[in-house]
Write a protein that holds these residues in place. Structure first.
Motif, PDB file in Angstrom:
ATOM      1  N   LEU A 200     -21.326  19.485 -12.300  1.00 36.64           N
ATOM      2  CA  LEU A 200     -22.210  19.010 -13.360  1.00 36.64           C
ATOM      3  C   LEU A 200     -23.454  19.898 -13.453  1.00 36.64           C
ATOM      4  N   GLU A 201     -23.990  20.284 -12.322  1.00 32.54           N
ATOM      5  CA  GLU A 201     -25.160  21.155 -12.304  1.00 32.54           C
ATOM      6  C   GLU A 201     -24.830  22.522 -12.904  1.00 32.54           C
ATOM      7  N   LYS A 202     -23.667  23.062 -12.545  1.00 32.57           N
ATOM      8  CA  LYS A 202     -23.254  24.362 -13.087  1.00 32.57           C
ATOM      9  C   LYS A 202     -23.026  24.268 -14.590  1.00 32.57           C
ATOM     10  N   SER A 203     -22.432  23.185 -15.041  1.00 31.54           N
ATOM     11  CA  SER A 203     -22.212  22.989 -16.467  1.00 31.54           C
ATOM     12  C   SER A 203     -23.536  22.974 -17.229  1.00 31.54           C
ATOM     13  N   ARG A 204     -24.529  22.300 -16.674  1.00 32.85           N
ATOM     14  CA  ARG A 204     -25.838  22.222 -17.330  1.00 32.85           C
ATOM     15  C   ARG A 204     -26.550  23.572 -17.311  1.00 32.85           C
ATOM     16  N   GLU A 205     -26.558  24.208 -16.152  1.00 33.48           N
ATOM     17  CA  GLU A 205     -27.291  25.467 -16.003  1.00 33.48           C
ATOM     18  C   GLU A 205     -26.709  26.571 -16.889  1.00 33.48           C
ATOM     19  N   GLU A 206     -25.385  26.633 -16.964  1.00 37.57           N
ATOM     20  CA  GLU A 206     -24.728  27.723 -17.680  1.00 37.57           C
ATOM     21  C   GLU A 206     -24.233  27.320 -19.067  1.00 37.57           C
ATOM     22  N   ARG A 207     -24.620  26.119 -19.502  1.00 37.03           N
ATOM     23  CA  ARG A 207     -24.197  25.613 -20.815  1.00 37.03           C
ATOM     24  C   ARG A 207     -22.679  25.769 -20.984  1.00 37.03           C
ATOM     25  N   MET A 208     -21.989  25.301 -19.987  1.00 37.81           N
ATOM     26  CA  MET A 208     -20.541  25.440 -19.894  1.00 37.81           C
ATOM     27  C   MET A 208     -19.889  24.070 -20.077  1.00 37.81           C
ATOM     28  N   SER A 209     -18.831  24.014 -20.881  1.00 42.26           N
ATOM     29  CA  SER A 209     -18.122  22.749 -21.087  1.00 42.26           C
ATOM     30  C   SER A 209     -17.565  22.224 -19.768  1.00 42.26           C
ATOM     31  N   LEU A 210     -17.501  20.904 -19.653  1.00 43.80           N
ATOM     32  CA  LEU A 210     -16.969  20.269 -18.446  1.00 43.80           C
ATOM     33  C   LEU A 210     -15.904  19.257 -18.845  1.00 43.80           C
ATOM     34  N   ALA A 211     -14.774  19.306 -18.153  1.00 45.27           N
ATOM     35  CA  ALA A 211     -13.681  18.352 -18.365  1.00 45.27           C
ATOM     36  C   ALA A 211     -13.221  17.814 -17.021  1.00 45.27           C
ATOM     37  N   THR A 212     -12.765  16.570 -17.021  1.00 43.83           N
ATOM     38  CA  THR A 212     -12.202  15.993 -15.807  1.00 43.83           C
ATOM     39  C   THR A 212     -11.168  14.940 -16.174  1.00 43.83           C
ATOM     40  N   HIS A 213     -10.233  14.699 -15.261  1.00 44.31           N
ATOM     41  CA  HIS A 213      -9.302  13.579 -15.401  1.00 44.31           C
ATOM     42  C   HIS A 213     -10.014  12.342 -14.846  1.00 44.31           C
ATOM     43  N   LEU A 214     -10.019  11.261 -15.620  1.00 48.15           N
ATOM     44  CA  LEU A 214     -10.772  10.087 -15.175  1.00 48.15           C
ATOM     45  C   LEU A 214     -10.014   8.804 -15.487  1.00 48.15           C
ATOM     46  N   SER A 215      -9.954   7.933 -14.494  1.00 46.41           N
ATOM     47  CA  SER A 215      -9.338   6.615 -14.645  1.00 46.41           C
ATOM     48  C   SER A 215      -7.931   6.720 -15.231  1.00 46.41           C
ATOM     49  N   GLU A 216      -7.198   7.683 -14.716  1.00 46.47           N
ATOM     50  CA  GLU A 216      -5.819   7.882 -15.162  1.00 46.47           C
ATOM     51  C   GLU A 216      -4.890   6.868 -14.514  1.00 46.47           C
ATOM     52  N   TRP A 217      -5.229   6.469 -13.270  1.00 47.83           N
ATOM     53  CA  TRP A 217      -4.378   5.574 -12.488  1.00 47.83           C
ATOM     54  C   TRP A 217      -5.206   4.440 -11.904  1.00 47.83           C
ATOM     55  N   PRO A 218      -4.655   3.232 -11.817  1.00 53.41           N
ATOM     56  CA  PRO A 218      -5.408   2.122 -11.217  1.00 53.41           C
ATOM     57  C   PRO A 218      -5.695   2.362  -9.739  1.00 53.41           C
ATOM     58  N   ASP A 219      -4.884   3.192  -9.084  1.00 54.50           N
ATOM     59  CA  ASP A 219      -5.048   3.464  -7.650  1.00 54.50           C
ATOM     60  C   ASP A 219      -6.311   4.265  -7.348  1.00 54.50           C
ATOM     61  N   GLU A 220      -6.911   4.882  -8.374  1.00 54.28           N
ATOM     62  CA  GLU A 220      -8.101   5.699  -8.138  1.00 54.28           C
ATOM     63  C   GLU A 220      -9.242   4.873  -7.556  1.00 54.28           C
ATOM     64  N   ALA A 221      -9.414   3.640  -8.043  1.00 48.60           N
ATOM     65  CA  ALA A 221     -10.520   2.795  -7.577  1.00 48.60           C
ATOM     66  C   ALA A 221     -10.369   2.471  -6.092  1.00 48.60           C
ATOM     67  N   GLU A 222      -9.158   2.129  -5.684  1.00 47.07           N
ATOM     68  CA  GLU A 222      -8.927   1.822  -4.267  1.00 47.07           C
ATOM     69  C   GLU A 222      -9.220   3.039  -3.389  1.00 47.07           C
ATOM     70  N   PHE A 223      -8.817   4.200  -3.869  1.00 44.50           N
ATOM     71  CA  PHE A 223      -9.044   5.418  -3.094  1.00 44.50           C
ATOM     72  C   PHE A 223     -10.537   5.734  -3.012  1.00 44.50           C
ATOM     73  N   LEU A 224     -11.254   5.535  -4.098  1.00 46.37           N
ATOM     74  CA  LEU A 224     -12.694   5.782  -4.079  1.00 46.37           C
ATOM     75  C   LEU A 224     -13.406   4.852  -3.099  1.00 46.37           C
ATOM     76  N   ARG A 225     -12.993   3.581  -3.103  1.00 50.92           N
ATOM     77  CA  ARG A 225     -13.696   2.587  -2.291  1.00 50.92           C
ATOM     78  C   ARG A 225     -13.446   2.751  -0.800  1.00 50.92           C
ATOM     79  N   GLY A 226     -12.218   3.043  -0.416  1.00 48.77           N
ATOM     80  CA  GLY A 226     -11.921   3.058   1.011  1.00 48.77           C
ATOM     81  C   GLY A 226     -11.011   4.166   1.473  1.00 48.77           C
ATOM     82  N   ARG A 227     -10.699   5.129   0.581  1.00 53.65           N
ATOM     83  CA  ARG A 227      -9.778   6.220   0.913  1.00 53.65           C
ATOM     84  C   ARG A 227      -8.451   5.676   1.420  1.00 53.65           C
TER      85      ARG A 227
END
Length: 410
Positions: A200-227
């Motif tokens: 995010l910092e690099k995107s802001r500093e270099e005015r570079m577009s940023l893309a990410t995969h987000l909330s694609e799977w319900p399992d992501e939340a469990e992994f974030l909370r407790g790996r």
């Protein structure tokens, strides 16, 4: 010598303004100079070459806002594996290949993806690439317009891989008029919190577009909370150590909000799982969502909230994802699936997802609509009815002609 060209057609869909019948578009030096009734445009530009394309509709070149060209030689098959982790492991494990094999496969795949994109009327892509040193050189040799996102990932014992990818973000030959740079922290299950902040910092500093995969799977939340959960099992199968990786006590969308990703003009691929509170967070932010309908169907996700997102003022664009999860890169077939799912949504709105909304998602104000000064990126489809935009969503018509910056693409 003529200084420009005029294309006349039964229909023109500027997207940013109402559908036009028996109209023409004029362009010179790669940019649109005028749009309107045929006689008017011809009288304004008497020295331009005139071509009447007949019973076609001219639209802005289509924008595939989320794809992975380097997976274009993959074949998704008729049915996805039961678990997403099995699908991941079924992909070519390119990090294990020798340099010569890796280069050959990536170049071949990106070329195949470019050929498909052009054949299906796509003039610009948001391309995610783990090996941008190959994809960008191939893109530079093609007419296709692109935002080339260098994908960075690496978690736990593979964190050094993330740092290496971050250092390589500028690699690859570029034609800055057609190809702009982007950065893509892959997903919350492959990039840690400090990694997202770095991107995010690099995107802001270099005015570079940023893309990410987000909330694609319900399992992501469990992994974030407790790996734990499906993604932890995948890392265990791969032999990666996740000791010490920071957790987050909420969902991926809340995570993105907490680090400022939603307040940035980020491109969020998929967002298949989103509750009411999270939808409100997205609506209050500046990010765009890219929905990939056929990939969504392939993996058997529940209904996507794209209509509610649009109603809430969120910029929703359309993407194919890759040939590893979709039959091909025919973006119009993704629009046709949307029309099948939601026939109550106007054809005009559906076509916006693949044009002007895609341009916004990729932060390109010079494409996506047929407007004065925009690039003359155009696609023509054959039509036979008085409702051409709806007709194309209900048949299997292919483009007949394509132009990028006013140049015909064969």
């Amino acid at each position: 010598m003529a200084s420009g060209e005029i294309l006349a057609a039964a229909w023109i869909a500027p997207i940013s303004s109402p559908l036009m019948r028996d109209a023409a578009v004029a362009f010179s030096d790669g940019r649109i100079t005028a749009l309107g009734p045929i006689k008017e445009i011809r009288s304004q530009h008497p020295d331009f070459v005139f071509r009447d394309l007949g019973s076609v509709i001219i639209l802005p070149g289509l924008i595939n806002a989320h794809t992975h060209l380097e997976l274009s030689t993959c074949c998704c098959g008729d049915q996805a594996p039961e678990r997403f982790s099995d699908w991941i492991l079924s992909l070519p494990q390119r990090h294990t290949m020798d340099a010569e094999t890796l280069a050959r496969l990536n170049i071949e795949s990106v070329r195949a993806g470019i050929e498909q994109s052009l054949r299906y009327g796509v003039t610009c892509v948001g391309d995610i690439s783990q090996f941008s040193q190959f994809s960008r050189s191939v893109l530079a040799d093609s007419p296709l317009r692109a935002v080339s996102y260098a994908e960075a990932l690496g978690l736990g014992s593979r964190r050094m891989r993330f740092e290496m990818r971050l250092e390589e973000i500028h690699t690859g030959a570029l034609d800055e008029d057609r190809i702009t740079l982007g950065i893509s922290p892959h997903a919350p299950y492959t990039v840690d919190l400090p990694g997202y902040r770095q991107c995010l910092e690099k995107s802001r500093e270099e005015r570079m577009s940023l893309a990410t995969h987000l909330s694609e799977w319900p399992d992501e939340a469990e992994f974030l909370r407790g790996r734990t959960g499906m993604f932890r099992e995948l890392y265990d199968r791969l032999g990666f150590n996740l000791d010490g990786v920071e957790t987050f006590p909420d969902t991926p969308i809340q995570f993105a909000h907490a680090i400022g990703l939603l307040q940035h003009p980020s491109l969020l691929a998929h967002v298949n799982y989103c509750n009411d509170d999270e939808l409100a967070l997205l609506a209050a932010g500046r990010s765009s969502v890219v929905y990939c309908p056929r990939t969504h169907r392939y993996f058997g996700h529940g209904p996507h909230r794209w209509r509610e997102m649009l109603a809430a003022g969120i910029n929703v664009a359309i993407g194919t994802d890759s040939c590893a999860s979709s039959p091909d890169l025919n973006l119009v077939d993704d629009l046709r699936l949307l029309h099948e799912i939601a026939p109550e949504v106007s054809p005009e709105t559906i076509w916006q997802l693949a044009t002007i909304n895609g341009a916004r998602a990729l932060q390109r104000s010079d494409i996506g609509s047929l407007s004065f000064g925009n690039y003359a990126d155009l696609v023509a489809f054959p039509v036979a009815s008085d409702r051409p935009l709806g007709e194309l969503l209900e048949n299997s018509a292919m483009p007949t002609q394509l132009w990028i910056a006013g140049q015909p693409i064969h």
